[in-house]
Design a protein around this motif. Structure first.
Motif, PDB file in Angstrom:
ATOM      1  N   SER A 119       0.816  -1.220   0.000  1.00  0.00           N
ATOM      2  CA  SER A 119       0.000   0.000   0.000  1.00  0.00           C
ATOM      3  C   SER A 119       0.846   1.265   0.000  1.00  0.00           C
ATOM      4  O   SER A 119       0.474   2.274   0.583  1.00  0.00           O
ATOM      5  CB  SER A 119      -0.962   0.006   1.195  1.00  0.00           C
ATOM      6  OG  SER A 119      -0.273  -0.258   2.410  1.00  0.00           O
ATOM      7  N   ILE A 162       1.647   4.444  -1.576  1.00  0.00           N
ATOM      8  CA  ILE A 162       0.810   5.197  -2.518  1.00  0.00           C
ATOM      9  C   ILE A 162       1.600   5.801  -3.671  1.00  0.00           C
ATOM     10  O   ILE A 162       1.015   6.303  -4.627  1.00  0.00           O
ATOM     11  CB  ILE A 162       0.001   6.299  -1.800  1.00  0.00           C
ATOM     12  CG1 ILE A 162       0.911   7.316  -1.119  1.00  0.00           C
ATOM     13  CG2 ILE A 162      -0.963   5.690  -0.812  1.00  0.00           C
ATOM     14  CD1 ILE A 162       0.163   8.495  -0.552  1.00  0.00           C
ATOM     15  N   PHE A 178      -4.766   0.949  -3.612  1.00  0.00           N
ATOM     16  CA  PHE A 178      -4.428   1.239  -2.215  1.00  0.00           C
ATOM     17  C   PHE A 178      -5.560   0.813  -1.288  1.00  0.00           C
ATOM     18  O   PHE A 178      -5.331   0.116  -0.286  1.00  0.00           O
ATOM     19  CB  PHE A 178      -4.144   2.739  -2.073  1.00  0.00           C
ATOM     20  CG  PHE A 178      -3.997   3.221  -0.661  1.00  0.00           C
ATOM     21  CD1 PHE A 178      -2.795   3.107   0.004  1.00  0.00           C
ATOM     22  CD2 PHE A 178      -5.075   3.794   0.012  1.00  0.00           C
ATOM     23  CE1 PHE A 178      -2.662   3.550   1.314  1.00  0.00           C
ATOM     24  CE2 PHE A 178      -4.953   4.245   1.307  1.00  0.00           C
ATOM     25  CZ  PHE A 178      -3.736   4.126   1.959  1.00  0.00           C
TER      26      PHE A 178
END
Length: 356
Positions: free
Chosen positions: A35, A37, A45
């Motif tokens: 995750s 970003i 995400f």
């Protein structure tokens, strides 16, 4: 409804979520996919984050089967804290915050904190009533250092040094240790050629030659600079890895040689890499009255380490010793290997409801 507090550690390899009750007891844990970003769309995400949070919620409340929970008019959580890898700017944080808010049914505001993942390492400052400052040091494959101040129960970032990635920085992290190992190995070979004598024996040298499957040091260059693999990978040698990972895969060899075999070259390499990270930490610190506005006194601060390299206590101690030589001794030292759980516990202990 039972008060629950959520902390999510969003990393480049996985997402870890922890849920605590109002007493700070961790009552649920869950994991999801990567995750960071920087490399993901918002939908990708949220997919990883939802997986981790839902798994943690199922631990805490067996009746939860989906997220968001349609029948709930209020959030399941009193507050949530997200430490997100790649959240290096207000724009990056703003990109994912509305989606997190919708997922948890927590309005954007003080009960929903979304920040860089280093913020989770500042959580131990909440454990000491007399201490309001923390230094977070992450050193895994990469590295970054951040200073914090706690004000009215909230943790505020003061300054950051590093976190520039493997091309421009990551001093003291895994890539840096691997690069330093190869540089010092090559420098010893160059020195031997100038002096007309063989390079001194080194167990680390032997291990690296074996790792690259070459008989001489100079042949390592061809393996390091060989083009990144394309298409389907059918081999399992170092050439099957990207050039970055060929180098960042070397620290375990350096650590074994330094700490188990007392290898002179490996110890020198770790001193050099640790010094670079200690230099970055020192930029946050002050010892006199002429310091920068955001300077922190080590004796009045907690230092928290996170990441695979500083998970090694001996490497961590080298960094602390280098700082100690400069007069910087911290009030307390922590290594955090479960940032989500520490964050959830800290959030519950310091939470004050937002005014209506």
């Amino acid at each position: 409804m039972t008060c629950l507090y959520l902390c999510v550690d969003c990393g480049g390899t996985k997402t870890a979520a922890a849920v605590s009750d109002q007493h700070g007891n961790v009552v649920g844990r869950g994991t999801g996919g990567p995750s960071n970003i920087t490399y993901l769309t918002v939908d990708e995400f949220i997919t990883s984050v939802r997986m981790a949070i839902l798994a943690a919620l199922k631990d805490a409340r067996r009746d939860i089967v989906e997220l968001p929970v349609p029948r709930e008019t209020e959030s399941l959580f009193s507050a949530a804290w997200f430490g997100v890898s790649g959240a290096d700017s207000p724009a990056a944080i703003a990109k994912v915050t509305p989606a997190i808010s919708a997922l948890l049914t927590i309005p954007v505001g003080p009960d929903l904190v979304v920040a860089n993942d280093t913020h989770l390492l500042a959580a131990p400052v909440r454990m000491y009533p007399s201490i309001n400052h923390a230094i977070a040091v992450i050193a895994g494959t990469g590295s970054i250092t951040v200073s914090f101040k706690q004000e009215e129960g909230k943790i505020k970032e003061l300054g950051r040094v590093g976190g520039w990635g493997w091309i421009l920085g990551d001093e003291g992290g895994g890539y840096d240790v691997g690069r330093e190992a190869l540089r010092q190995l090559l420098m010893e070979e160059d020195l031997a050629s100038v002096l007309g004598r063989p390079a001194p024996p080194s167990k680390l040298r032997d291990r690296i030659l074996t790792k690259f499957n070459v008989p001489t040091v100079m042949e390592i260059l061809g393996e390091v600079y060989h083009a990144d693999p394309m298409g389907e990978i059918t081999t399992h040698d170092l050439r099957s890895l990207s050039r970055e990972k060929r180098i960042s895969s070397l620290p375990p060899l350096v650590f074994v040689a330094a700490f188990e075999e007392d290898d002179w070259l490996a110890k020198r390499i770790l001193q050099a890499s640790a010094k670079q990270l200690a230099d970055q930490v020192a930029l946050h610190l002050r010892s006199g009255d002429g310091a920068a506005t955001h300077g922190v006194r080590a004796q009045d601060a907690v230092i928290s380490f996170g990441g695979s390299l500083v998970g090694n206590a001996k490497y961590r101690q080298i960094i602390l010793d280098l700082l100690g030589e400069r007069g910087h001794s911290f009030f307390q030292v922590h290594f955090i290997d479960d940032a989500a759980a520490v964050g959830a516990t800290g959030l519950a202990s310091s939470y004050k409801p937002s005014p209506v």
